[in-house]
Design a protein around this motif. Structure first.
Motif, PDB file in Angstrom:
ATOM      1  N   LEU C  29       0.727  -0.590  -0.090  1.00 35.46           N
ATOM      2  CA  LEU C  29      -0.037   0.158   0.344  1.00 35.46           C
ATOM      3  C   LEU C  29       0.554   1.215  -0.064  1.00 35.46           C
ATOM      4  O   LEU C  29       0.526   3.042   0.328  1.00 35.46           O
ATOM      5  CB  LEU C  29      -1.198  -0.209   1.364  1.00 35.46           C
ATOM      6  N   GLY C  30       2.408   0.844  -0.164  1.00 30.52           N
ATOM      7  CA  GLY C  30       3.047   2.118  -0.443  1.00 30.52           C
ATOM      8  C   GLY C  30       3.683   3.231   0.586  1.00 30.52           C
ATOM      9  O   GLY C  30       4.026   4.126   0.274  1.00 30.52           O
ATOM     10  N   CYS C  31       3.901   2.452   1.765  1.00 28.01           N
ATOM     11  CA  CYS C  31       4.773   3.012   3.393  1.00 28.01           C
ATOM     12  C   CYS C  31       5.898   2.418   3.432  1.00 28.01           C
ATOM     13  O   CYS C  31       6.295   0.632   2.822  1.00 28.01           O
ATOM     14  CB  CYS C  31       3.430   1.817   4.324  1.00 28.01           C
ATOM     15  N   THR C  32       6.738   2.489   3.348  1.00 30.30           N
ATOM     16  CA  THR C  32       7.895   2.702   3.914  1.00 30.30           C
ATOM     17  C   THR C  32       7.827   2.288   5.834  1.00 30.30           C
ATOM     18  O   THR C  32       7.295   2.492   6.711  1.00 30.30           O
ATOM     19  CB  THR C  32       8.647   3.869   3.929  1.00 30.30           C
ATOM     20  N   VAL C  33       8.449   0.559   5.722  1.00 29.31           N
ATOM     21  CA  VAL C  33       7.831   0.044   6.981  1.00 29.31           C
ATOM     22  C   VAL C  33       9.140  -0.416   7.259  1.00 29.31           C
ATOM     23  O   VAL C  33       9.958  -1.087   7.126  1.00 29.31           O
ATOM     24  CB  VAL C  33       6.103  -1.103   6.905  1.00 29.31           C
ATOM     25  N   LEU C  34       9.615  -0.247   8.650  1.00 28.59           N
ATOM     26  CA  LEU C  34      10.353  -0.497   9.228  1.00 28.59           C
ATOM     27  C   LEU C  34      10.374  -1.373  10.887  1.00 28.59           C
ATOM     28  O   LEU C  34       8.913  -0.802  11.458  1.00 28.59           O
ATOM     29  CB  LEU C  34      11.777   0.808  10.081  1.00 28.59           C
ATOM     30  N   TYR C  35      11.202  -2.388  11.144  1.00 31.53           N
ATOM     31  CA  TYR C  35      10.517  -3.307  12.314  1.00 31.53           C
ATOM     32  C   TYR C  35      11.971  -2.841  13.319  1.00 31.53           C
ATOM     33  O   TYR C  35      12.712  -3.147  13.719  1.00 31.53           O
ATOM     34  CB  TYR C  35      10.472  -4.466  12.219  1.00 31.53           C
ATOM     35  N   PRO C  36      11.429  -2.137  14.700  1.00 34.15           N
ATOM     36  CA  PRO C  36      12.535  -2.049  15.335  1.00 34.15           C
ATOM     37  C   PRO C  36      12.927  -2.896  15.937  1.00 34.15           C
ATOM     38  O   PRO C  36      11.352  -3.531  17.151  1.00 34.15           O
ATOM     39  CB  PRO C  36      12.152  -0.822  16.165  1.00 34.15           C
TER      40      PRO C  36
END
Lengths: 203, 460, 245
Positions: C29-36
């Motif tokens: 859906l176009g998000c820049t996702v990061l997993y801490p």
């Protein structure tokens, strides 16, 4: 001198009560209004086991009572002009009414949303009457019907009454496995006789 | 762990009869549905709840003044006003009135306050015979039990059981469980009591500060039969039952029965101002630690309660554990936030008898934030030291593990390894989860491990 | 705008596929996702058990991990609600407040922030939607049956974008499943009875799958379904929306 309980309680309450919160605005509730309050009253009361009938005069009331209630022979009323029926002896102890089969009385007004009629002690005189009888018959001027309880209390206003009661239908209970039974400790049936507009019975 | 005041243990017993639990649950869910149906007939329903909540908040915030106003007006009308600091004093006042009139037999209509004060037991010890006249209350009285629900006292009893009880005590035919017949038998039996007993006790649903009048609501007419045939009418009331003005009855009488049973109003809403000629009316204003609750910022809202029982009907835990599992006069969600104030040690288990689902708070006609208070009571009870030592130790370990990422990952990996390679360590009777549920499958890698392998560029 | 992916501890450990689906869905859906990666747990199990006072280190760790993101998204109504209601740190009050305002449950993030109008997912099965309580009554991601108010449901709104899905109507729309955190073992009898009743409702409607926004509820119902040897499976809504078939 030690504080008595009243003083202790009032002091504890005063100490612990929160800062003052205002009452809601008068316009906070927009109560429902019915297109036809009379029809609504009728349908609610019938739905809770009450009987509603239209009468033109007191003779019809007496006739209805004589035709509908065959058991017992003690029929009483608080309505002076209902001359065919025995007047309640208000000087006697209420216990003497324990064998009353039918009691006929007048209500001030009724409430459409819940099928209740409003009766005061000045009408009843003997407070036990609408509870101790086996069957209750209430006369109501047919257009003295308000929509909701808000209007009911507006109508009552600041009137003083020694006692007053809203009665909605016959007594009932559903305590045994939620099965509805009409006729708990109060009357087993309740009939409201709606009086035509131009008739004003003496009370 | 004691079982007599432990909701979990009592509920486990209740759940042994699954058919009966289904019956209890479905009956009360039906009452909840009736409430919903009634609420939806009024577009202004949520406005009513908000107004009722505000009226009660105003009352609690000015309670000292309202109490004095009520007393003044009630006394002016000829009502004798008493003040009782606790349940013991309340009971003693009732007894003293009976003694003054040399009465040893009385009738009583529904009053949860008198349950809270254990009035019947107290009076019995003084040689006073109390007959509870609400049909449900009479049934539990004959059965030697406490009511399990504040509005539907014997909702936990099947009609066959009631039939048996009435056969023994009232002489109804053996094996007859017809509600009409049984109710008629009770009508005759209790009518004799109304006619012969000279003192009647009632509860109070609402007391109006502005006028000094009080209102009693019933469907059966038993409060009125008792009160109007008695020489002395004693009304028992918690101090929080006040409302400021008569017109506020319009709001509360529209909410009460709809919330409780789905009816637009109870059959009788009786307004008592003055005693009948030759009669006395007493009203006993009872504190019993309500003033303490009033001082608890997080919990004072519980005093808004109008005792409708809607929270019990909607509570999925109450419906599947029954009122007696709460071992206190008032059960269910509202009971769980009132009872710890009365006795924190004995009722420490109650706020934990909940999943915090929030259904109760949203059916409450006066918008008590019940589920929020349940959470807050848990903190207080733990801080006050009423949590088992084993639980505290486990929680401390959890706190340490969860605050150290490395330790958390290690614990998770070890746990999953155990489940996969030594399933008997968890799949056994010592694991309460495993009693009636399979354990979740334990994957080889956690998400964190997957992420590290599959998204190496986005190192954080 | 960056999204910090907040994964419930039991999802990380036992249902990584739900976290993977959440990540992939947000990226699609176009998000820049990061997993801490040094996140652990929101602290709810301790707080709900009366040990809120022990959750300070958890709170600090959460703030450290998530402060920098524009949004924090979590595939759990329960964990999201806990952060929203209970994340506090006297030493970092403003940051904690900021986090509470930018934490979202997954479906509400999709409807309210991303304003998703279409999905390329297909799930040709009969599905029962379990309304997890904290998301519903706490976060208001759907209307509750207790209130006299207009119905709506963000999760259902998204499920209706999935091709060929058939949603069943339950007898009780929003009754609690009985998981309730440590309640599930502390009040085992009632917890299981509640779960059994929920499961029975879905079975009665012939659902093939039970879905919802909280894997904790689904884990509890799955445990019961497996013990009953039923074929009905649980699946997190993220997996359906992400296009698992």
């Amino acid at each position: 001198m030690p504080l008595n309980s009243r003083e202790k309680i009032l002091a504890a309450v005063k100490k612990n009560q929160p800062p003052l919160e205002p009452l809601p605005a008068a316009t906070a509730i927009v109560p429902i209004q019915f297109d036809n309050p009379l029809e609504k009253f009728k349908s609610v009361l019938e739905g809770i086991g009450g009987v509603v009938l239209q009468v033109n005069d007191l003779l019809q009331v007496a006739a209805y009572v004589n035709n509908s209630f065959k058991e017992g022979n003690k029929y009483v009323t608080t309505i002076a002009s209902l001359t065919d029926v025995d007047q309640v002896d208000h000087s006697a102890k209420a216990h003497t009414l324990e064998d009353v089969e039918v009691a006929i009385m007048a209500a001030d007004f009724a409430v459409a949303e819940n099928g209740a009629v409003f009766i005061t002690a000045s009408s009843l005189k003997t407070r036990a009457l609408p509870f101790i009888c086996q069957h209750l018959v209430v006369l109501l001027p047919q257009h003295e019907i308000v929509h909701t309880m808000h209007q009911a209390y507006e109508r009552i206003g600041a009137a003083t009454y020694d006692y007053a009661v809203f009665i909605a239908g016959p007594s009932k209970t559903a305590d045994i496995e939620q099965s509805l039974v009409l006729g708990a400790h109060g009357p087993k049936t309740m009939t409201v006789c709606l009086l035509a507009d131009n008739y004003l019975p003496n009370r | 762990m004691q079982t007599h005041n432990n909701h979990a243990a009592l509920s486990e017993v209740f759940n042994k009869d699954e058919e009966r639990v289904n019956w209890h649950d479905e009956t009360l869910w039906w009452v909840r549905q009736k409430r919903d149906k009634a609420a939806w007939t009024l577009p202004e329903w949520e406005q009513l709840r908000e107004a009722a909540s505000k009226i009660k908040m105003n009352t609690l915030s000015d309670l000292n003044a309202y109490l004095k106003e009520f007393e003044k007006n009630a006394q002016r009308n000829g009502i004798i006003v008493h003040w009782a600091i606790d349940s013991q004093e309340h009971n003693a006042i009732v007894h003293s009135i009976l003694q003054k009139h040399q009465v040893t037999e009385i009738v009583k209509s529904k009053s949860m306050l008198t349950e809270e004060c254990h009035l019947n037991e107290y009076l019995a010890a003084q040689g006073i015979d109390v007959v509870d006249t609400d049909l449900g209350e009479r049934i539990v009285q004959l059965a030697g039990e406490a009511p399990s629900h504040i509005v539907l006292p014997c909702i936990h009893k099947k009609k066959e059981e009631i039939g048996e009880l009435f056969h023994v005590h009232l002489g109804t035919p053996a094996g007859n469980a017809d509600p009409q017949l049984l109710t008629n038998a009770a009508r005759l039996h209790l009518r004799e009591k109304f006619l012969s007993r000279r003192i009647a006790i009632t509860g109070v649903n609402f007391a109006v500060a502005e006028t000094g009048e009080f209102v009693v609501c019933t469907n059966e007419g038993n409060a009125d039969m008792g009160a109007h045939l008695a020489d002395v009418h004693i009304a028992c009331m918690g101090i929080e039952k006040l409302i400021p003005q008569r017109k506020h009855l319009g709001v509360f009488l529209r909410l009460l029965a709809r919330s409780a049973t789905g009816q637009p109003i109870t059959t009788y809403s009786s307004h008592f101002s003055k005693p009948q000629p030759g009669q006395e009316i007493h009203i006993i204003l009872v504190d019993n630690q309500r003033s303490t609750q009033l001082g608890r910022e997080d919990f004072r809202n519980s005093l808004k309660c109008i005792r409708c029982g809607a929270c019990m009907n909607t509570c999925p835990v109450y419906r599947r554990s029954g009122g007696h599992s709460y071992h206190t006069a008032i059960a269910g969600p509202i009971g769980a936030i009132l009872a710890p104030n009365l006795n924190m040690k004995d009722n420490a288990d109650l706020p934990f008898a909940s999943t915090l689902c929030g259904s109760c708070s949203n059916v409450c006609p006066v918008k008590i934030d019940i589920h929020t208070q349940l959470y807050k009571w848990r903190q207080v009870i733990t801080q006050e030291g009423y949590s088992p030592a084993g639980k505290t130790a486990a929680m401390k370990l959890m706190a340490v593990t969860l605050s150290k990422p490395g330790l958390y990952r290690l614990a998770g990996k070890a746990g999953r390894w155990c489940i996969r390679h030594l399933p008997f360590l968890v799949n056994n009777r010592l694991n309460p989860w495993y009693k009636q549920r399979e354990m979740p499958a334990a994957p080889e890698q956690s998400f964190a491990t997957w992420y590290k392998k599959n998204r190496p560029a986005e190192k954080k | 705008m960056t999204v910090g992916l907040f994964i419930p501890c039991y999802v990380d450990q036992f249902y990584p596929q739900v976290a993977i689906a959440s990540l992939q869905l947000l990226e699609k859906l176009g998000c820049t996702v990061l997993y801490p990666s040094s996140q652990t747990c929101c602290g709810q199990p301790m707080a709900n058990s009366g040990y809120e006072h022990l959750s300070h280190s958890c709170n600090q760790l959460f703030i450290k991990n998530f402060a920098e993101y524009d949004y924090i998204v979590c595939p759990s109504g329960s964990c999201t609600l806990h952060i929203k209601d209970h994340l506090h740190d006297a030493a970092a009050a403003a940051t904690a407040t900021a986090i509470r305002h930018k934490v979202y449950e997954l479906t509400e993030f999709l409807t309210d922030v991303l304003k998703v109008q279409q999905l390329s997912a297909r799930f040709p099965h009969k599905v029962g939607m379990h309304q997890s309580c904290h998301g519903q009554r706490g976060l208001h991601i759907s209307q509750m049956t207790e209130l006299v108010a207009a119905p709506f449901s963000k999760p259902l709104q998204l499920l209706k974008l999935v091709q060929d899905i058939e949603l069943v109507t339950l007898n009780r729309n929003d009754e609690c499943c009985g998981f309730g955190g440590t309640f599930c073992v502390a009040e085992e009898a009632v917890s299981v009875k509640m779960g059994k009743d929920r499961v029975a409702d879905h079975l009665q409607q012939h659902a093939d799958y039970i879905t919802g926004v909280d894997m904790s509820c689904l884990m509890h119902m799955e445990g019961i379904l497996k013990r009953q040897h039923k074929n009905v499976q649980v699946i997190h809504i993220a997996q359906i929306l992400n296009g698992e078939a």
